[in-house]
Write a protein that holds these residues in place. Structure first.
Motif, PDB file in Angstrom:
ATOM      1  N   GLU A   7      50.611   2.059  10.378  1.00 16.21           N
ATOM      2  CA  GLU A   7      49.912   0.783  10.347  1.00 16.21           C
ATOM      3  C   GLU A   7      50.897  -0.387  10.423  1.00 16.21           C
ATOM      4  O   GLU A   7      50.667  -1.363  11.139  1.00 16.21           O
ATOM      5  CB  GLU A   7      49.075   0.675   9.074  1.00 16.21           C
ATOM      6  CG  GLU A   7      48.165  -0.534   9.036  1.00 16.21           C
ATOM      7  CD  GLU A   7      47.279  -0.553   7.802  1.00 16.21           C
ATOM      8  OE1 GLU A   7      47.020  -1.668   7.319  1.00 16.21           O
ATOM      9  OE2 GLU A   7      46.861   0.521   7.334  1.00 16.21           O
ATOM     10  N   ARG A  10      52.120  -0.602  13.966  1.00 21.16           N
ATOM     11  CA  ARG A  10      51.071  -1.116  14.837  1.00 21.16           C
ATOM     12  C   ARG A  10      50.922  -2.627  14.658  1.00 21.16           C
ATOM     13  O   ARG A  10      50.778  -3.373  15.635  1.00 21.16           O
ATOM     14  CB  ARG A  10      49.753  -0.408  14.555  1.00 21.16           C
ATOM     15  CG  ARG A  10      48.684  -0.734  15.600  1.00 21.16           C
ATOM     16  CD  ARG A  10      47.393   0.001  15.393  1.00 21.16           C
ATOM     17  NE  ARG A  10      46.906  -0.262  14.038  1.00 21.16           N
ATOM     18  CZ  ARG A  10      46.262   0.612  13.287  1.00 21.16           C
ATOM     19  NH1 ARG A  10      46.005   1.819  13.746  1.00 21.16           N
ATOM     20  NH2 ARG A  10      45.858   0.304  12.079  1.00 21.16           N
ATOM     21  N   ASP A  11      50.998  -3.109  13.417  1.00 24.88           N
ATOM     22  CA  ASP A  11      50.945  -4.551  13.163  1.00 24.88           C
ATOM     23  C   ASP A  11      52.144  -5.259  13.799  1.00 24.88           C
ATOM     24  O   ASP A  11      52.006  -6.333  14.394  1.00 24.88           O
ATOM     25  CB  ASP A  11      50.916  -4.833  11.659  1.00 24.88           C
ATOM     26  CG  ASP A  11      49.600  -4.430  11.017  1.00 24.88           C
ATOM     27  OD1 ASP A  11      48.610  -4.200  11.765  1.00 24.88           O
ATOM     28  OD2 ASP A  11      49.561  -4.338   9.770  1.00 24.88           O
ATOM     29  N   LYS A  12      53.295  -4.653  13.676  1.00 26.74           N
ATOM     30  CA  LYS A  12      54.508  -5.216  14.277  1.00 26.74           C
ATOM     31  C   LYS A  12      54.368  -5.269  15.804  1.00 26.74           C
ATOM     32  O   LYS A  12      54.744  -6.253  16.441  1.00 26.74           O
ATOM     33  CB  LYS A  12      55.721  -4.370  13.877  1.00 26.74           C
ATOM     34  CG  LYS A  12      57.032  -4.820  14.431  1.00 26.74           C
ATOM     35  CD  LYS A  12      57.541  -6.034  13.718  1.00 26.74           C
ATOM     36  CE  LYS A  12      58.969  -6.315  14.170  1.00 26.74           C
ATOM     37  NZ  LYS A  12      59.457  -7.557  13.635  1.00 26.74           N
ATOM     38  N   GLN A  13      53.806  -4.220  16.387  1.00 27.81           N
ATOM     39  CA  GLN A  13      53.605  -4.177  17.829  1.00 27.81           C
ATOM     40  C   GLN A  13      52.626  -5.265  18.279  1.00 27.81           C
ATOM     41  O   GLN A  13      52.854  -5.933  19.284  1.00 27.81           O
ATOM     42  CB  GLN A  13      53.083  -2.802  18.247  1.00 27.81           C
ATOM     43  CG  GLN A  13      52.931  -2.645  19.742  1.00 27.81           C
ATOM     44  CD  GLN A  13      52.419  -1.267  20.111  1.00 27.81           C
ATOM     45  OE1 GLN A  13      51.784  -0.579  19.298  1.00 27.81           O
ATOM     46  NE2 GLN A  13      52.690  -0.846  21.340  1.00 27.81           N
ATOM     47  N   GLN A  14      51.555  -5.464  17.529  1.00 32.07           N
ATOM     48  CA  GLN A  14      50.598  -6.522  17.865  1.00 32.07           C
ATOM     49  C   GLN A  14      51.258  -7.902  17.773  1.00 32.07           C
ATOM     50  O   GLN A  14      51.040  -8.770  18.626  1.00 32.07           O
ATOM     51  CB  GLN A  14      49.381  -6.454  16.939  1.00 32.07           C
ATOM     52  CG  GLN A  14      48.455  -5.305  17.242  1.00 32.07           C
ATOM     53  CD  GLN A  14      47.292  -5.221  16.252  1.00 32.07           C
ATOM     54  OE1 GLN A  14      47.296  -5.869  15.204  1.00 32.07           O
ATOM     55  NE2 GLN A  14      46.286  -4.425  16.590  1.00 32.07           N
ATOM     56  N   ASP A  15      52.076  -8.083  16.743  1.00 32.64           N
ATOM     57  CA  ASP A  15      52.792  -9.347  16.586  1.00 32.64           C
ATOM     58  C   ASP A  15      53.741  -9.583  17.767  1.00 32.64           C
ATOM     59  O   ASP A  15      53.797 -10.680  18.331  1.00 32.64           O
ATOM     60  CB  ASP A  15      53.564  -9.351  15.268  1.00 32.64           C
ATOM     61  CG  ASP A  15      54.236 -10.676  15.001  1.00 32.64           C
ATOM     62  OD1 ASP A  15      53.574 -11.721  15.166  1.00 32.64           O
ATOM     63  OD2 ASP A  15      55.439 -10.664  14.646  1.00 32.64           O
ATOM     64  N   ASN A  17      53.466  -8.301  20.770  1.00 31.02           N
ATOM     65  CA  ASN A  17      52.655  -8.544  21.962  1.00 31.02           C
ATOM     66  C   ASN A  17      52.158  -9.989  22.015  1.00 31.02           C
ATOM     67  O   ASN A  17      52.138 -10.607  23.081  1.00 31.02           O
ATOM     68  CB  ASN A  17      51.477  -7.574  22.031  1.00 31.02           C
ATOM     69  CG  ASN A  17      51.896  -6.184  22.449  1.00 31.02           C
ATOM     70  OD1 ASN A  17      52.903  -6.003  23.132  1.00 31.02           O
ATOM     71  ND2 ASN A  17      51.119  -5.193  22.038  1.00 31.02           N
ATOM     72  N   MET A  18      51.769 -10.539  20.871  1.00 29.88           N
ATOM     73  CA  MET A  18      51.337 -11.934  20.816  1.00 29.88           C
ATOM     74  C   MET A  18      52.502 -12.869  21.131  1.00 29.88           C
ATOM     75  O   MET A  18      52.341 -13.859  21.860  1.00 29.88           O
ATOM     76  CB  MET A  18      50.724 -12.250  19.451  1.00 29.88           C
ATOM     77  CG  MET A  18      49.364 -11.609  19.277  1.00 29.88           C
ATOM     78  SD  MET A  18      48.468 -11.865  17.698  1.00 29.88           S
ATOM     79  CE  MET A  18      49.350 -13.043  16.797  1.00 29.88           C
ATOM     80  N   GLU A  21      53.140 -12.773  24.841  1.00 29.60           N
ATOM     81  CA  GLU A  21      52.140 -13.556  25.559  1.00 29.60           C
ATOM     82  C   GLU A  21      52.429 -15.052  25.437  1.00 29.60           C
ATOM     83  O   GLU A  21      52.335 -15.795  26.422  1.00 29.60           O
ATOM     84  CB  GLU A  21      50.737 -13.249  25.024  1.00 29.60           C
ATOM     85  CG  GLU A  21      49.640 -13.929  25.804  1.00 29.60           C
ATOM     86  CD  GLU A  21      48.255 -13.534  25.307  1.00 29.60           C
ATOM     87  OE1 GLU A  21      47.310 -14.276  25.618  1.00 29.60           O
ATOM     88  OE2 GLU A  21      48.130 -12.512  24.622  1.00 29.60           O
TER      89      GLU A  21
END
Length: 113
Positions: A7, A10-15, A17-18, A21
């Motif tokens: 988890e 995954r949070d680090k990956q989402q961060d 990715n943001m 972007e």
């Protein structure tokens, strides 16, 4: 323990990715601004000469910074980023009609004896 680590990753990956972007959008915006400045710099004389007096004032206010009249002489500094375009236009390191390799021809093509 595995689920918590998964988890967190995954949070680090989402961060990330943001952030990617955001940087991609900023890069795109930067390219648009550079293109606009260069195109305007290329055509500013035509635009200025074909404009009415009020439009000319707006153009001068846009590209000049701190304009003052000293006797009959106009003194000013160029506003950013137009000052950079002017500096690049006057850059002496560009060799427009000359090869950058200034070695003598004899060095490139030695005589065969």
């Amino acid at each position: 323990m595995y689920n918590k680590k998964h988890e967190l990753l995954r949070d680090k990956q989402q961060d990330l990715n943001m952030q990617l972007e955001d940087h991609t959008n900023a890069d795109h915006s930067y390219h648009i601004q550079v293109t606009t400045v260069l195109n305007l710099s290329r055509k500013i004389r035509e635009i200025f000469e074909s404009s009415e007096i009020q439009e000319k004032r707006q153009i001068l206010n846009y590209i000049l910074q701190n304009p003052t009249v000293n006797g009959k002489k106009l003194e000013f500094t160029m506003a950013k980023p137009f000052n950079l375009v002017l500096e690049l236009a006057n850059c002496p390191t560009w060799l427009p009609r000359q090869d950058s390799n200034l070695r003598p021809i004899a060095y490139i093509y030695p005589k065969i004896t």
